[in-house]
Design a protein around this motif. Sequence first.
Motif, mmCIF file in Angstrom:
data_model
loop_
_atom_site.group_PDB
_atom_site.id
_atom_site.type_symbol
_atom_site.label_atom_id
_atom_site.label_comp_id
_atom_site.label_asym_id
_atom_site.label_seq_id
_atom_site.Cartn_x
_atom_site.Cartn_y
_atom_site.Cartn_z
ATOM 1 N N VAL A 50 0.856 -1.301 -0.031
ATOM 2 C CA VAL A 50 0.007 -0.113 -0.168
ATOM 3 C C VAL A 50 0.642 1.208 -0.036
ATOM 4 O O VAL A 50 0.691 2.283 -0.742
ATOM 5 C CB VAL A 50 -0.830 -0.060 1.048
ATOM 6 C CG1 VAL A 50 -1.471 1.366 1.354
ATOM 7 C CG2 VAL A 50 -1.866 -1.174 0.992
ATOM 8 N N LEU A 51 1.964 1.332 1.033
ATOM 9 C CA LEU A 51 2.558 2.488 1.042
ATOM 10 C C LEU A 51 3.556 2.691 -0.289
ATOM 11 O O LEU A 51 3.780 3.637 -0.929
ATOM 12 C CB LEU A 51 3.556 2.436 2.222
ATOM 13 C CG LEU A 51 2.875 2.714 3.599
ATOM 14 C CD1 LEU A 51 3.882 2.436 4.867
ATOM 15 C CD2 LEU A 51 2.207 3.812 3.541
ATOM 16 N N GLY A 52 4.206 1.488 -0.845
ATOM 17 C CA GLY A 52 4.893 1.409 -2.123
ATOM 18 C C GLY A 52 4.435 2.241 -3.241
ATOM 19 O O GLY A 52 4.420 3.090 -4.111
ATOM 20 N N GLY A 53 2.822 1.571 -3.106
ATOM 21 C CA GLY A 53 1.880 1.886 -4.299
ATOM 22 C C GLY A 53 1.651 3.443 -4.547
ATOM 23 O O GLY A 53 1.342 4.140 -5.244
ATOM 24 N N ALA A 54 1.260 3.839 -2.967
ATOM 25 C CA ALA A 54 0.689 5.293 -2.912
ATOM 26 C C ALA A 54 1.845 6.200 -3.284
ATOM 27 O O ALA A 54 1.464 7.397 -3.706
ATOM 28 C CB ALA A 54 0.221 5.163 -1.324
ATOM 29 N N VAL A 55 3.175 5.640 -3.021
ATOM 30 C CA VAL A 55 4.040 6.612 -3.224
ATOM 31 C C VAL A 55 4.433 7.072 -4.577
ATOM 32 O O VAL A 55 4.841 8.012 -5.074
ATOM 33 C CB VAL A 55 5.312 6.391 -2.299
ATOM 34 C CG1 VAL A 55 6.694 7.416 -2.535
ATOM 35 C CG2 VAL A 55 4.843 6.660 -0.726
ATOM 36 N N THR A 56 4.614 5.506 -5.397
ATOM 37 C CA THR A 56 4.950 5.584 -6.658
ATOM 38 C C THR A 56 3.978 5.898 -7.712
ATOM 39 O O THR A 56 4.211 6.318 -8.929
ATOM 40 C CB THR A 56 5.637 4.438 -6.846
ATOM 41 O OG1 THR A 56 5.007 3.253 -6.546
ATOM 42 C CG2 THR A 56 7.002 4.277 -5.749
ATOM 43 N N PRO A 58 0.352 7.942 -8.641
ATOM 44 C CA PRO A 58 -0.454 8.813 -8.225
ATOM 45 C C PRO A 58 -1.805 8.523 -8.343
ATOM 46 O O PRO A 58 -2.582 9.015 -7.402
ATOM 47 C CB PRO A 58 -0.112 10.251 -9.046
ATOM 48 C CG PRO A 58 1.183 9.820 -9.501
ATOM 49 C CD PRO A 58 1.421 8.453 -9.362
ATOM 50 N N THR A 59 -2.222 7.689 -8.905
ATOM 51 C CA THR A 59 -3.619 7.111 -9.298
ATOM 52 C C THR A 59 -4.199 6.232 -8.056
ATOM 53 O O THR A 59 -5.419 6.045 -8.006
ATOM 54 C CB THR A 59 -3.780 6.269 -10.493
ATOM 55 O OG1 THR A 59 -3.079 5.122 -10.481
ATOM 56 C CG2 THR A 59 -3.289 7.350 -11.782
ATOM 57 N N ARG A 60 -3.285 5.846 -7.383
ATOM 58 C CA ARG A 60 -3.542 5.030 -6.178
ATOM 59 C C ARG A 60 -3.439 5.487 -4.593
ATOM 60 O O ARG A 60 -3.133 4.891 -3.808
ATOM 61 C CB ARG A 60 -2.816 3.778 -6.313
ATOM 62 C CG ARG A 60 -2.809 3.066 -7.734
ATOM 63 C CD ARG A 60 -2.656 1.613 -7.643
ATOM 64 N NE ARG A 60 -3.454 0.739 -6.784
ATOM 65 C CZ ARG A 60 -3.386 -0.432 -6.411
ATOM 66 N NH1 ARG A 60 -2.458 -1.280 -7.013
ATOM 67 N NH2 ARG A 60 -4.331 -1.149 -5.877
ATOM 68 N N ARG A 61 -3.659 6.993 -4.735
ATOM 69 C CA ARG A 61 -3.567 7.559 -3.694
ATOM 70 C C ARG A 61 -4.707 8.092 -2.771
ATOM 71 O O ARG A 61 -4.958 8.874 -2.046
ATOM 72 C CB ARG A 61 -2.544 8.805 -3.771
ATOM 73 C CG ARG A 61 -1.194 8.587 -4.192
ATOM 74 C CD ARG A 61 -0.340 9.917 -4.515
ATOM 75 N NE ARG A 61 0.965 9.779 -5.132
ATOM 76 C CZ ARG A 61 1.611 10.460 -5.605
ATOM 77 N NH1 ARG A 61 1.319 11.804 -5.480
ATOM 78 N NH2 ARG A 61 2.963 10.088 -5.843
ATOM 79 N N THR A 62 -5.855 7.243 -3.130
ATOM 80 C CA THR A 62 -7.080 7.501 -2.502
ATOM 81 C C THR A 62 -7.299 6.282 -1.639
ATOM 82 O O THR A 62 -6.993 5.275 -1.922
ATOM 83 C CB THR A 62 -8.258 7.510 -3.480
ATOM 84 O OG1 THR A 62 -8.216 6.311 -4.437
ATOM 85 C CG2 THR A 62 -8.059 8.651 -4.173
ATOM 86 N N VAL A 63 -8.224 6.460 -0.525
ATOM 87 C CA VAL A 63 -8.665 5.216 0.204
ATOM 88 C C VAL A 63 -9.175 4.266 -0.530
ATOM 89 O O VAL A 63 -9.191 2.883 -0.291
ATOM 90 C CB VAL A 63 -9.496 5.768 1.328
ATOM 91 C CG1 VAL A 63 -9.850 4.600 2.582
ATOM 92 C CG2 VAL A 63 -8.640 6.747 2.170
ATOM 93 N N GLY A 64 -10.278 4.590 -1.626
ATOM 94 C CA GLY A 64 -10.997 3.702 -2.122
ATOM 95 C C GLY A 64 -9.986 2.570 -3.098
ATOM 96 O O GLY A 64 -10.616 1.504 -3.327
ATOM 97 N N ALA A 65 -8.863 3.146 -3.529
ATOM 98 C CA ALA A 65 -8.186 2.362 -4.109
ATOM 99 C C ALA A 65 -7.500 1.141 -3.468
ATOM 100 O O ALA A 65 -6.952 0.145 -4.103
ATOM 101 C CB ALA A 65 -7.026 3.008 -4.911
#
Length: 560
Positions: A50-56, A58-65
Amino acid sequence: MTAPRRPRGPIDPRLWHRSVPVRRHLVGSVALSLVTTACVVVIAVVVGTVLGGAVTDPTRRTVGAWTAESTVLAAAVVVRVLASWARSRYAHRSAVRVVRGLRADMLDAAITTRSRGREDRGEWSTVVTRGLDGLAPYLTDYVPALVLAATVTPIATLVIAFVDPLSAVIVAVTLPTIPVFMVLIGLMTRGRSRRTLDAMTRLSSQLMDLLAGIPTLRALGRQDGPAARVGELGDEHRRRTMAALRVAFLSSMVLELLATLGVALVAVSIGLRLVYGDMELAPGIIALILAPEVYLPLRALGAAFHASEDGAEAAGRAFALLESAESQAPRDERTAAPPTGPVTVVLTNLSVRGRDGWAPRHLDAAFRPGRVTVLTGANGTGKSTVLASVLGLVDPDEGSISLVGSDGVRVDLSTVDLDQWWRRVTWLPQRPAIVVGTVADNLDLGARGDVAEAARATGFSSVLASLPRGAATMLGAGGVGLSVGEAHRLALTRTLAATESVVLLDEPTAHLDPESAGRVLRSLRAAADGGRTVVIVGHTPEVLAAADAVVHVDRAAVSA
């Protein structure tokens, strides 16, 4: 008594074989540790992803993702908390069952083991009380930490190796330093738990002797004499305990330092490679989360190391005492019945070896029905030991004791069922047993004849009249609520009111005034005239004058 060397291995195999709760505890700990391990890995992987995806991305920086990942993460956290709670709760319950079971086994063995030495009594009392208490932290802290070290540490290391081989190499290099230092600490503290328990045993033995002899010491004005020795033993135990605590704190600090350095090396390595772009963020986060989990069980194991030493020492001594008791001739081999009717007790060359010599030595005597026999002699010659031998509580080292019935049938006491024999004997020791309950309850322990007449003979009737509730007065353990003399009169009353054929009394007139002593001796004379075998330990002129036969008991030094 010296405990045998502790069996090699982290868990005494005798605990596994002899205790069902221990087996259940180990199986449950393994199962819950595997659940904890799975949760640790899941939490690390989900958080890293989750953290790696959220940082790298931008399209996955929401809670719903991350709905699915959040659900898995929450479930893993809840399951890990519940597993840790269940493991702790189950460990405490198991420890209580194990200690309670071992304590019950030792109490049963102590009842059927007739130890003579002061050291034996101190050993049993120390292990049953203070010693077995050391098993609780051993089972609640050390064993779960050992299981976690065997499950979480290798599995977490394998996951780190899968996501970041370099971090796994750092862990593999630094991890062995913790068990190496644990071994070094163990070598430095070898025998410390044994020596601490030895000091507690000596202190316990001294205190038991002191408490048992307080009435005599007070009568002689020497009640303050043993204080210096008890103080020395207490100081010795305090010094050993504080030394063990110092080593425990220092060893815990060293293990914490090593674990912290190991995690720091992994973190620095991951940070530098992330800065230079040599690795992706998600694997780095997973490795960084799992690194402390690799070291945590070993840190807990090191913190519980001294608990394991104390618990293993206590278990070793408990099993040594139990095995010693089991090695003695079992009680069910005594199957012969004592003679019926009046009994003559014949002592042939009776000798009992003690720490300081033979007491008694080469004693020949016959205690006959219808006669009052008085055992006399200097202090320490073994007069009380003779009575204990007749009861079967002490086995003679030489000679024999025979029971002869009115029909001439002779039975060796070593073959007689002691439960049946004890139903034929009334015994008044120097320190009679007074149980928690009413005065009437204590009289009912042995008195089956005319209690009122016996109370008048001992002077206990006046004691009853002075009590606020008479025979319904509550007494504490050891006769709390009565003076030493009053408690002695109570025990003497139930002895005189008993109807057994053999009556053994150790200093029955010690706490009585001359008038009461005369009445008691007349009652014993009447009991002998009624066909009972009466044996008295005494040395006063009044007791000797009441005797039909006087037996002088002698002792001898132990030959080299």
